[in-house]
Design a protein around this motif. Structure first.
Motif, PDB file in Angstrom:
ATOM      1  N   VAL A 390      38.220  43.274  31.695  1.00 23.85           N
ATOM      2  CA  VAL A 390      38.020  41.861  31.395  1.00 23.85           C
ATOM      3  C   VAL A 390      37.672  41.706  29.915  1.00 23.85           C
ATOM      4  O   VAL A 390      36.640  42.198  29.452  1.00 23.85           O
ATOM      5  CB  VAL A 390      36.909  41.264  32.275  1.00 23.85           C
ATOM      6  N   ALA A 393      35.870  35.908  29.811  1.00 25.97           N
ATOM      7  CA  ALA A 393      35.627  35.199  31.063  1.00 25.97           C
ATOM      8  C   ALA A 393      34.679  34.048  30.762  1.00 25.97           C
ATOM      9  O   ALA A 393      33.502  34.267  30.460  1.00 25.97           O
ATOM     10  CB  ALA A 393      35.049  36.132  32.122  1.00 25.97           C
ATOM     11  N   ASN A 401      38.086  26.902  33.024  1.00 25.34           N
ATOM     12  CA  ASN A 401      37.557  28.241  33.323  1.00 25.34           C
ATOM     13  C   ASN A 401      38.706  29.234  33.216  1.00 25.34           C
ATOM     14  O   ASN A 401      39.717  29.123  33.926  1.00 25.34           O
ATOM     15  CB  ASN A 401      36.937  28.278  34.719  1.00 25.34           C
ATOM     16  N   VAL A 403      40.098  33.452  32.327  1.00 23.78           N
ATOM     17  CA  VAL A 403      39.846  34.902  32.305  1.00 23.78           C
ATOM     18  C   VAL A 403      41.049  35.572  31.672  1.00 23.78           C
ATOM     19  O   VAL A 403      42.200  35.244  32.004  1.00 23.78           O
ATOM     20  CB  VAL A 403      39.623  35.458  33.736  1.00 23.78           C
ATOM     21  N   ILE A 421      34.570  31.514  38.334  1.00 22.28           N
ATOM     22  CA  ILE A 421      34.927  32.820  37.783  1.00 22.28           C
ATOM     23  C   ILE A 421      34.059  33.883  38.444  1.00 22.28           C
ATOM     24  O   ILE A 421      32.841  33.728  38.571  1.00 22.28           O
ATOM     25  CB  ILE A 421      34.722  32.844  36.255  1.00 22.28           C
ATOM     26  N   ARG A 424      33.408  39.569  35.167  1.00 19.89           N
ATOM     27  CA  ARG A 424      32.448  39.567  34.060  1.00 19.89           C
ATOM     28  C   ARG A 424      33.054  40.278  32.856  1.00 19.89           C
ATOM     29  O   ARG A 424      33.817  41.242  33.023  1.00 19.89           O
ATOM     30  CB  ARG A 424      31.153  40.277  34.464  1.00 19.89           C
ATOM     31  N   ILE A 435      39.240  37.923  40.906  1.00 15.20           N
ATOM     32  CA  ILE A 435      38.557  37.650  39.630  1.00 15.20           C
ATOM     33  C   ILE A 435      38.112  36.195  39.537  1.00 15.20           C
ATOM     34  O   ILE A 435      37.391  35.818  38.603  1.00 15.20           O
ATOM     35  CB  ILE A 435      39.482  37.992  38.441  1.00 15.20           C
TER      36      ILE A 435
END
Length: 518
Positions: A390, A393, A401, A403, A421, A424, A435
């Motif tokens: 990730v 995020a 929102n 990612v 979300i 992390r 995710i």
């Protein structure tokens, strides 16, 4: 010989029968009756001859009448011939339910069926009630852990007091996790003598297999419960299976003794490096190594596939599964790993907008659409298209929102408009891992997922992606990898050897509990 009228026989000889009716009667003084002359049907009946000679005048009316008479006489006794079938007798009326239960109590059935009727057997002169029923000094039972069952509950069902069952569970939990005990685990239980019938029997002995390599026993010694560990010798030598491919790689490996799941994993591993149908020949030889454990008691456990090899003469393929950096994949003997495959669908839904120029539904003018839109229900899970880390995020302008995942080699994927979300920053996620969830945050007209793919920072069409990721082990990882591979290559083909005989019991310092009072 005779003269006319001498003996009253008429003309004698052949006429005697005709004159018998009149001559004899006159000779002996009997007056002959005067018979009236028969006419009509009486004459026909009188002249009817039922006894017909079937040997004469064959084919005439009299002959056919004789045949009919014969057949009628034969059919008559046949028609009255007796039937030898069963003769039905009268059956008694069926018993009512109450009468049946009363009659059943006089039989042995209530005892034979565990007294399921709830009725006592009818008393006889040979049966006398006991003032007190004697108890066995001990009872041996077998208890089994069921699916979702509790260790203490199993003991309580077997007749152990609740407090004592809890104490035994705490003792066992100090050695193994009670949640790791497999359903179907058999426990041999011995219950001792009790002071009163109203009390639960005390636990005298308990023995069960806690792990593949360990048995646990609980024994009452001097009034106290003591936990005893009984190790089981286990040979962990992997199982190596080799053979010729022949007409079918799968059938040849199964015939050689390889488990079905191991063969499926082997074909997938080799298939990541070559085409099974095109590149594998019948004279090639497969080499499979799987986890294998054999206990001294005879039980066998077969685990996952460890090594996949294929000998094609000058070309040899040697692959071993290895975990590095949180990622597990097949590595070649040189320490080079390669993972092929297309990205998976990030959400279950239908594509509502494609990649390229389009009229923006909110801004009202043409604008380049850098990804794909998938219409899905609000709250549907969003999955990582492939394995990665990730990179971002959080909130990201019109994306809401958002990612973004890094996949190595300059590849990135992005997921926008999430309602929530889950991932992390810095987290490593596997392909298919959740995710986030579908929403309508940012510049959105309704719940959907906006999905993007980047190559070296440039947005590309996600539908065109099919890539391979490679990695190279180095340093300590490479050294440990080659050492493990060397140990696997030293395993001889064939069944794993049986473990050397050892002491079956090795008691640890007993853990004791005070005996319950009463």
């Amino acid at each position: 010989m005779y003269q006319r009228g001498e003996a009253g026989f008429g003309h004698g000889g052949g006429a005697a029968a005709l004159a018998l009716d009149g001559g004899l009667r006159r000779s002996f003084g009997v007056t002959a009756p005067v018979l009236p002359e028969l006419t009509g049907w009486r004459a026909a009946v009188h002249d009817l001859d039922l006894v017909v000679d079937l040997g004469a005048r064959i084919g005439s009316k009299d002959w056919f009448r004789g045949v009919a008479t014969c057949l009628a006489l034969c059919a008559l006794p046949i028609a009255f011939f007796p039937d030898f079938g069963p003769v039905e007798g009268g059956a008694p009326a069926p018993l009512a339910e109450a009468q049946w239960q009363e009659a059943r109590a006089l039989a042995i059935a209530p005892i034979g069926l565990g007294a399921d009727t709830g009725r006592r057997m009818a008393p006889t002169d040979a049966a006398q009630p006991l003032t007190d029923t004697p108890e066995r000094p001990s009872i041996d039972l077998v208890a089994t852990i069921g699916q979702g069952d509790g260790f203490a509950r199993v003991l309580e069902r077997a007749g152990v007091a609740k407090s004592e069952a809890q104490d035994v569970a705490k003792m066992v939990a100090g050695v193994v996790s009670l949640g790791d005990l497999k359903p179907g685990t058999r426990m041999d239980v011995t219950l001792g003598r009790r002071a009163r019938k109203s009390d639960a029997r005390p636990l005298d002995n308990l023995l069960f297999r806690a792990r593949f390599d360990l048995k646990l026993g609980v024994e009452r010694i001097d009034g106290r419960l003591a936990l005893k560990r009984i190790p089981i010798a286990v040979d962990d030598t992997p199982l190596r299976i080799q053979g010729a491919v022949g007409s079918s790689l799968y059938r040849a490996a199964r015939a050689a003794g390889a488990p079905a799941k191991a063969v499926e994993g082997y074909i997938r591993a080799i298939g990541s490096r070559m085409s099974i149908g095109r590149d594998v020949r019948s004279d090639d030889r497969f080499d499979i190594i799987v986890e294998h454990r054999r206990a001294e008691t005879g039980e066998v456990e077969v685990g996952k596939l460890l090594y996949a090899g294929l000998n094609q003469g000058k070309r040899q393929t040697r692959l071993m599964q290895w975990t590095a950096g949180g990622s597990t994949q097949w590595y070649e003997a040189s320490g080079v790993g390669e993972k092929k495959g297309m990205m998976r669908m990030p959400v279950v839904g239908r594509m509502t907008s494609g990649f390229g120029m389009r009229r923006h539904p909110l801004l009202g003018f043409n604008r380049f659409h850098k990804g794909l839109d998938f219409g899905a229900a609000y709250g549907s899970p969003i999955l990582a298209a492939t394995e990665g880390t990730v990179a971002f995020a959080g909130r990201h302008g019109g994306h809401g929102n958002y990612v973004k995942l890094n996949h190595g080699g300059g590849m990135q994927t992005a997921y926008a408009h999430m309602s929530r979300i889950v991932a992390r920053p810095g987290q490593h996620v596997a392909q298919g891992q959740v995710i986030g969830y579908v929403g309508s945050t940012g510049m959105s007209t309704g719940p959907h997922l906006h999905y993007e793919v980047y190559k070296n920072g440039v947005a590309i069409n996600p539908k065109s992606i099919s890539f391979t990721t490679t990695s190279q082990l180095a340093g300590g990882d490479l050294a440990r990898f080659k050492a493990t591979l060397g140990r696997l290559m030293a395993v001889k083909p064939g069944a794993a050897a049986a473990p050397a005989p050892t002491e079956k019991t090795a008691e640890a310092k007993p853990t004791t509990k005070p005996a319950p009072k009463g």
